[in-house]
Design an enzyme around this catalytic site. Structure first.
Site, short mmCIF file in Angstrom:
data_model
loop_
_atom_site.label_atom_id
_atom_site.label_comp_id
_atom_site.label_asym_id
_atom_site.label_seq_id
_atom_site.Cartn_x
_atom_site.Cartn_y
_atom_site.Cartn_z
CG ASP A 78 5.82 -1.69 1.84
OD1 ASP A 78 4.76 -1.90 2.48
OD2 ASP A 78 6.12 -0.58 1.38
CG ASP A 282 1.32 -0.70 4.70
OD1 ASP A 282 2.03 -1.50 4.07
OD2 ASP A 282 1.58 0.51 4.81
#
Length: 408
Positions: A78, A282
């Protein structure tokens, strides 16, 4: 393009995942409101780690396997998070995971982080929450936008990344964890704070990493490359760079300027291109989000070019859907995202449509609109498929190139 090539396989709890992806994005928006080639001359090392879709572990995010202490753990990658954490024993509340829980008591190299240390104080920037004193031990709390959370003890341990070993790597030992992490053991934080993997390994890898996100088809694989060695890339187009935007209010996020979008080679006109304060890229967001003015223009042009196909009901946040059950082949308009400078993402065909139903009766454009024009746009992982995405934190730039993802 053949019908079967569009289908990326059956997804776990599809509607729930898309709804929670929207909650994740809303949480990011709340945080915003409330607050060339890599340089190969540096004496840094490199490593390459296999990266795959987490669909088999019931998550639509991407996973890697690393070593923590003497145990191997499969965790979610992430770029929108900073603290790396795994589930640990003794556990007050743990979700089901594929690997055994990490046992600090069985590792002679595990150390607790002291409560009043500078490392404990760094949690505020890394997670948005201050460290909590549990006696002399530093405890952490991380809350995610979909309602998931992890709570536990901050510790240090050996981290094995491919053939490289990082000593005294700081991570979270989660003992109260809940949420949709699938069967992964935890999460790898690749943000920009001092507690992220990127910063903690900067002496080894020079603050540079890249990845290629594969599809979720069985056997598909990509790679997480740590360091600036581009000789392992398999890109078919040159790597072109765009500057990272630094916002002192949100220093840990990777931001960039989206200057335009073209559909089928035709550029869109929308005020959002000049008025936006930067987009977030992201890997932990699934579906890209655009300001309403940009999305409206994109949807109109896409429908104009992808005409003649029967419509289907919307699917959660996805409102542009089609029934393609009667078609063996369809002609899909290309989508190109253009950033400041010459950098661009030519969205892979597998990143244009989201298969809400495997029988092709509900196939949706995999891009959604934000609620308000002043919200922060996000480039999600669906639109990053089959791209080499390079993060160079030392030169403060992001690079993109087309690459058919594979690990070898």
């Amino acid at each position: 393009m053949k019908h079967v090539d569009l289908c990326s396989g059956k997804k776990p709890d599809k509607l729930k995942r898309i709804v929670l992806d929207d909650l994740h994005v809303r949480s990011l928006q709340s945080r915003f409101k409330n607050k060339g080639s890599p340089n190969l001359s540096k004496p840094f090392t490199e490593d390459q780690i296999p990266l795959t879709s987490g669909v088999n572990l019931q998550t639509l995010n991407y996973i890697v396997t690393v070593g923590i202490g003497n145990q191997s753990k499969t965790i979610i990658m992430d770029t929108g998070s900073d603290l790396t954490w795994i589930q640990c024993t003794p556990c007050k509340l743990c979700y089901n995971q594929q690997d055994p829980l990490f046992s600090p008591s069985n590792s002679p190299t595990f150390k607790s982080v002291p409560c009043k240390s500078s490392t404990c104080q760094a949690l505020l920037v890394a997670t948005g929450n201050s460290g909590i004193c549990g006696g002399t031990t530093c405890n952490y709390v991380v809350n995610y936008g979909d309602g998931s959370y992890t709570r536990g003890e901050l510790g240090s341990e050996f981290l094995n990344l491919g053939s490289n070993v990082v000593k005294d790597f700081v991570f979270g030992c989660g003992r109260n964890n809940k949420g949709l992490f699938g069967g992964a053991s935890g999460l790898m934080g690749l943000g920009k704070s001092s507690l992220s993997v990127v910063t903690q390994t900067s002496d080894l890898f020079g603050g540079i990493f890249s990845y290629c996100l594969p599809t979720s088809e069985p056997g598909a694989s990509g790679s997480l490359v740590l360091g600036g060695d581009n000789s392992v890339f398999k890109n078919s187009t040159p790597i072109l760079y765009t500057p990272m935007i630094f916002d002192p209010q949100f220093p840990t996020f990777y931001m960039l300027n989206l200057k335009g979008i073209s559909i089928g080679g035709l550029g869109l006109q929308a005020p959002g291109f000049s008025n936006n304060g930067g987009f977030l890229i992201d890997s932990g967001t699934i579906i890209s989000r655009l300001p309403p003015s940009i999305y409206t223009a994109l949807k109109a042009e896409f429908l104009k070019q992808f005409s003649g196909y029967p419509s289907a009901p919307g699917y959660s946040i996805l409102d542009t859907c089609f029934n393609l059950t009667s078609y063996l082949e369809v002609n899909i308009p290309t989508i190109e995202l253009q950033f400041q400078g010459e950098a661009e993402i030519n969205v892979d065909v597998t990143g244009i449509f989201y298969m809400a139903k495997s029988d092709m009766s509900q196939v949706c454009l995999a891009i959604a609109s934000l609620s308000y024009e002043d919200e922060i746009g996000i480039i999600g992982n669906y639109q990053q498929r089959n791209q080499r995405v390079v993060y160079d934190t030392k030169e403060s730039k992001l690079g993109f190139a087309t690459e058919s993802c594979s690990f070898s």
